[in-house]
Structure formats: structure tokens, C-alpha cells
Motif scaffolding. Structure first.
Motif, PDB file in Angstrom:
ATOM      1  N   SER A 100      13.020 -33.486  34.006  1.00 28.17           N
ATOM      2  CA  SER A 100      11.754 -34.161  34.280  1.00 28.17           C
ATOM      3  C   SER A 100      11.844 -35.591  33.770  1.00 28.17           C
ATOM      4  CB  SER A 100      10.605 -33.416  33.591  1.00 28.17           C
ATOM      5  OG  SER A 100       9.366 -34.027  33.879  1.00 28.17           O
ATOM      6  N   TYR A 101      11.251 -36.508  34.529  1.00 26.60           N
ATOM      7  CA  TYR A 101      11.216 -37.904  34.089  1.00 26.60           C
ATOM      8  C   TYR A 101      10.006 -38.609  34.671  1.00 26.60           C
ATOM      9  CZ  TYR A 101      13.981 -38.383  38.462  1.00 26.60           C
ATOM     10  OH  TYR A 101      14.465 -38.294  39.738  1.00 26.60           O
ATOM     11  N   THR A 102       9.642 -39.706  34.021  1.00 25.84           N
ATOM     12  CA  THR A 102       8.552 -40.518  34.538  1.00 25.84           C
ATOM     13  C   THR A 102       9.060 -41.320  35.727  1.00 25.84           C
ATOM     14  OG1 THR A 102       9.042 -42.274  32.959  1.00 25.84           O
ATOM     15  CG2 THR A 102       7.324 -40.699  32.334  1.00 25.84           C
ATOM     16  N   TRP A 103       8.149 -41.619  36.617  1.00 32.28           N
ATOM     17  CA  TRP A 103       8.477 -42.359  37.827  1.00 32.28           C
ATOM     18  C   TRP A 103       8.677 -43.826  37.496  1.00 32.28           C
ATOM     19  CZ3 TRP A 103      10.387 -39.842  41.529  1.00 32.28           C
ATOM     20  CH2 TRP A 103      10.424 -40.323  42.852  1.00 32.28           C
ATOM     21  N   HIS A 104       9.284 -44.546  38.412  1.00 34.61           N
ATOM     22  CA  HIS A 104       9.670 -45.927  38.151  1.00 34.61           C
ATOM     23  C   HIS A 104       8.495 -46.905  38.167  1.00 34.61           C
ATOM     24  CE1 HIS A 104       9.422 -47.496  42.306  1.00 34.61           C
ATOM     25  NE2 HIS A 104       9.786 -46.273  42.660  1.00 34.61           N
ATOM     26  N   THR A 105       8.770 -48.079  37.643  1.00 30.68           N
ATOM     27  CA  THR A 105       7.839 -49.195  37.647  1.00 30.68           C
ATOM     28  C   THR A 105       7.913 -49.871  39.018  1.00 30.68           C
ATOM     29  OG1 THR A 105       8.216 -49.485  35.293  1.00 30.68           O
ATOM     30  CG2 THR A 105       7.289 -51.369  36.478  1.00 30.68           C
ATOM     31  N   PHE A 106       6.772 -50.300  39.534  1.00 30.89           N
ATOM     32  CA  PHE A 106       6.711 -50.889  40.867  1.00 30.89           C
ATOM     33  C   PHE A 106       6.764 -52.414  40.776  1.00 30.89           C
ATOM     34  CE2 PHE A 106       4.574 -46.789  40.965  1.00 30.89           C
ATOM     35  CZ  PHE A 106       5.406 -46.141  41.854  1.00 30.89           C
ATOM     36  N   THR A 107       7.984 -52.927  40.752  1.00 29.95           N
ATOM     37  CA  THR A 107       8.195 -54.362  40.605  1.00 29.95           C
ATOM     38  C   THR A 107       8.127 -55.062  41.966  1.00 29.95           C
ATOM     39  OG1 THR A 107      10.587 -54.202  40.894  1.00 29.95           O
ATOM     40  CG2 THR A 107       9.734 -53.964  38.623  1.00 29.95           C
ATOM     41  N   GLU A 108       7.957 -56.369  41.929  1.00 26.79           N
ATOM     42  CA  GLU A 108       7.969 -57.149  43.163  1.00 26.79           C
ATOM     43  C   GLU A 108       9.331 -57.058  43.847  1.00 26.79           C
ATOM     44  OE1 GLU A 108       6.616 -61.131  42.328  1.00 26.79           O
ATOM     45  OE2 GLU A 108       4.693 -60.406  41.564  1.00 26.79           O
ATOM     46  N   GLY A 126      13.745 -38.255  26.030  1.00 25.41           N
ATOM     47  CA  GLY A 126      13.322 -39.485  25.390  1.00 25.41           C
ATOM     48  C   GLY A 126      14.158 -40.701  25.751  1.00 25.41           C
ATOM     49  N   SER A 127      15.279 -40.491  26.415  1.00 25.33           N
ATOM     50  CA  SER A 127      16.161 -41.604  26.778  1.00 25.33           C
ATOM     51  C   SER A 127      15.571 -42.428  27.919  1.00 25.33           C
ATOM     52  CB  SER A 127      17.524 -41.090  27.210  1.00 25.33           C
ATOM     53  OG  SER A 127      18.216 -40.560  26.115  1.00 25.33           O
ATOM     54  N   PRO A 128      15.933 -43.714  27.941  1.00 29.31           N
ATOM     55  CA  PRO A 128      15.485 -44.554  29.051  1.00 29.31           C
ATOM     56  C   PRO A 128      16.155 -44.147  30.361  1.00 29.31           C
ATOM     57  CG  PRO A 128      16.932 -45.791  27.584  1.00 29.31           C
ATOM     58  CD  PRO A 128      16.722 -44.451  26.960  1.00 29.31           C
ATOM     59  N   LEU A 129      15.471 -44.494  31.435  1.00 29.62           N
ATOM     60  CA  LEU A 129      15.955 -44.211  32.779  1.00 29.62           C
ATOM     61  C   LEU A 129      15.851 -45.511  33.575  1.00 29.62           C
ATOM     62  CD1 LEU A 129      16.723 -41.966  34.890  1.00 29.62           C
ATOM     63  CD2 LEU A 129      14.294 -41.840  35.383  1.00 29.62           C
ATOM     64  N   VAL A 130      16.987 -46.036  33.999  1.00 32.21           N
ATOM     65  CA  VAL A 130      17.013 -47.248  34.827  1.00 32.21           C
ATOM     66  C   VAL A 130      17.160 -46.799  36.272  1.00 32.21           C
ATOM     67  CG1 VAL A 130      18.230 -49.397  35.338  1.00 32.21           C
ATOM     68  CG2 VAL A 130      18.001 -48.620  32.966  1.00 32.21           C
ATOM     69  N   TRP A 131      16.270 -47.298  37.121  1.00 29.72           N
ATOM     70  CA  TRP A 131      16.186 -46.913  38.527  1.00 29.72           C
ATOM     71  C   TRP A 131      16.721 -48.066  39.363  1.00 29.72           C
ATOM     72  CZ3 TRP A 131      12.801 -42.818  40.560  1.00 29.72           C
ATOM     73  CH2 TRP A 131      12.587 -42.882  41.933  1.00 29.72           C
ATOM     74  N   LYS A 132      17.662 -47.786  40.280  1.00 28.50           N
ATOM     75  CA  LYS A 132      18.221 -48.818  41.164  1.00 28.50           C
ATOM     76  C   LYS A 132      18.036 -48.384  42.610  1.00 28.50           C
ATOM     77  CE  LYS A 132      21.622 -50.461  37.879  1.00 28.50           C
ATOM     78  NZ  LYS A 132      23.004 -50.868  37.682  1.00 28.50           N
ATOM     79  N   GLU A 143       8.635 -47.303  29.560  1.00 28.27           N
ATOM     80  CA  GLU A 143       7.900 -46.083  29.924  1.00 28.27           C
ATOM     81  C   GLU A 143       8.638 -45.225  30.946  1.00 28.27           C
ATOM     82  OE1 GLU A 143       3.736 -46.587  30.715  1.00 28.27           O
ATOM     83  OE2 GLU A 143       3.606 -48.249  29.312  1.00 28.27           O
ATOM     84  N   GLN A 144       9.765 -45.699  31.451  1.00 31.01           N
ATOM     85  CA  GLN A 144      10.614 -44.902  32.347  1.00 31.01           C
ATOM     86  C   GLN A 144      11.565 -44.110  31.475  1.00 31.01           C
ATOM     87  OE1 GLN A 144      10.981 -48.150  35.893  1.00 31.01           O
ATOM     88  NE2 GLN A 144      12.862 -47.274  35.212  1.00 31.01           N
ATOM     89  N   VAL A 145      11.238 -42.843  31.242  1.00 31.08           N
ATOM     90  CA  VAL A 145      12.019 -42.041  30.301  1.00 31.08           C
ATOM     91  C   VAL A 145      12.244 -40.629  30.818  1.00 31.08           C
ATOM     92  CG1 VAL A 145      11.254 -43.327  28.257  1.00 31.08           C
ATOM     93  CG2 VAL A 145       9.972 -41.320  29.013  1.00 31.08           C
ATOM     94  N   VAL A 146      13.248 -40.001  30.248  1.00 32.15           N
ATOM     95  CA  VAL A 146      13.510 -38.588  30.486  1.00 32.15           C
ATOM     96  C   VAL A 146      12.522 -37.794  29.632  1.00 32.15           C
ATOM     97  CG1 VAL A 146      15.215 -36.732  30.274  1.00 32.15           C
ATOM     98  CG2 VAL A 146      15.955 -39.048  30.935  1.00 32.15           C
ATOM     99  N   LEU A 147      11.758 -36.921  30.279  1.00 28.82           N
ATOM    100  CA  LEU A 147      10.767 -36.105  29.572  1.00 28.82           C
ATOM    101  C   LEU A 147      11.326 -34.757  29.143  1.00 28.82           C
ATOM    102  CD1 LEU A 147       7.741 -36.807  31.941  1.00 28.82           C
ATOM    103  CD2 LEU A 147       8.176 -37.839  29.687  1.00 28.82           C
ATOM    104  N   VAL A 148      12.118 -34.147  30.009  1.00 27.30           N
ATOM    105  CA  VAL A 148      12.741 -32.847  29.739  1.00 27.30           C
ATOM    106  C   VAL A 148      14.158 -32.891  30.288  1.00 27.30           C
ATOM    107  CG1 VAL A 148      12.698 -30.363  30.197  1.00 27.30           C
ATOM    108  CG2 VAL A 148      10.537 -31.613  29.957  1.00 27.30           C
ATOM    109  N   SER A 149      15.101 -32.429  29.493  1.00 32.49           N
ATOM    110  CA  SER A 149      16.479 -32.321  29.949  1.00 32.49           C
ATOM    111  C   SER A 149      17.058 -31.017  29.425  1.00 32.49           C
ATOM    112  CB  SER A 149      17.303 -33.515  29.459  1.00 32.49           C
ATOM    113  OG  SER A 149      18.613 -33.429  29.958  1.00 32.49           O
ATOM    114  N   ASP A 150      17.010 -30.016  30.272  1.00 31.93           N
ATOM    115  CA  ASP A 150      17.564 -28.706  29.968  1.00 31.93           C
ATOM    116  C   ASP A 150      18.615 -28.450  31.056  1.00 31.93           C
ATOM    117  OD1 ASP A 150      18.116 -26.133  29.227  1.00 31.93           O
ATOM    118  OD2 ASP A 150      16.092 -25.358  29.565  1.00 31.93           O
TER     119      ASP A 150
END
Length: 158
Positions: free
Chosen positions: A73-81, A44-50, A60-67
Motif C-alpha cells: 500500500s502507498y499514498t498516491w502521487h503529487t499532481f505537479t504541473e 514509511g519509505s519515500p516513493l518517487v513516481w516517474k 507525503e508520497q510514502v509506502v504505507l504497508v509492505s508485506d
């Protein structure tokens, strides 16, 4: 939802703990992938992609599963300009992939004696353009991860 899946399995001479570290620690992900993450890696934690000087942060960029040492598992990043400019993606392609349902990637880690079986599953929309892009991108990334863990150095970049 109907979708398309990228599935890749590799075997790495490492431990589940070292593989987890290579998937989650920014200094390591940057070495073999050119991407670094900011997260506490709790479900459920946020994930910042650099990547390439661009930073993508989105609710919506979050950790889905962390075992730890088993599954991530995590959601893929946002496609910014900024991201598109940093990695050389044209605006037309960026707009099309940004309109797709957000994808998710899962890393399954299974110890097998002195090696670890890593299975990467990335789920996409059925008509996804991103599926084709990631299907070309994942094999060299995962090969570089394997090489880094087994030799101490990632593959050279093209």
C-alpha cells in the motif's frame, strides 16, 4: 473520513513473488503502466513516481504497508504541473485534483493454487474527481499487468 472506494479483483496465472516483482520493479511497472517507482519498499519509505518524463517526489508520497508477496500500500502521487503536461491533463483539472485529500492504493495478493487473486483498493475523498479518473484508468492497467505476467507481453497501448 467519508470517502469513495475503487475496488477491483482479478485472477492471474502467476506466483505471489512474480506479482510482487511486477508491482515494485521499475522496468516492469513501466512496461504495463508507463510509470516507474523508486523506493526500497519498506513501510514509511519515500516513493518517487516517474511518468511521461515527469518525476514526482514529495514527503507525503510514502509506502504505507509492505508485506512482501501479500500486501502493498502507498499514498498516491503529487499532481505537479510537469506531470499534468506530460500526461495531457489541463491546469484546471490538475488544480482540482491537487486540492483533494491524498488518496492511497492497496494491493492484496492471495495465492489460490496455480493462480493469484489480486484485489486493488483505492480510497478517495467522497466528492473526488480523481476517483472517476482512476476508475477509468485502473482496469486497463490491471488487464495489461495480467497479460504481461501470463504471456510475457503487456497489452498494446491505444
Amino acid at each position: 473520513m467519508d470517502g469513495t472506494t475503487f475496488l477491483y479483483t482479478t485472477y492471474i496465472r502467476t506466483t505471489p513473488e512474480r506479482l510482487w516483482q511486477a508491482l515494485t520493479e521499475p522496468a516492469l511497472t513501466d512496461r504495463y503502466w508507463g510509470v516507474s517507482f523508486e523506493s526500497d519498499w519498506v513501510k514509511g519509505s519515500p516513493l518517487v513516481w516517474k511518468q511521461g518524463g515527469a518525476t514526482m517526489a514529495d514527503p507525503e508520497q510514502v509506502v504505507l504497508v509492505s508485506d512482501p508477496f501479500r500486501r502493498l500500500s502507498y499514498t498516491w502521487h503529487t499532481f505537479t504541473e510537469d506531470w499534468a503536461r506530460a500526461v495531457g491533463i489541463g491546469e484546471e483539472v490538475r488544480t482540482r485534483i491537487a486540492a483533494e485529500r491524498r488518496s492511497a492504493v492497496t494491493f492484496d495478493i492471495e495465492p489460490e493454487g496455480e493462480i493469484v487473486k489480486l484485489t486493488v483498493t483505492h480510497e478517495f475523498d467522497a466528492e473526488s474527481i480523481l476517483h472517476g479518473m482512476c476508475s477509468q484508468g485502473w482496469p486497463p492497467i490491471l488487464s495489461s499487468l495480467k497479460t504481461l505476467l501470463e504471456t510475457g507481453e503487456p497489452l498494446p497501448t491505444a
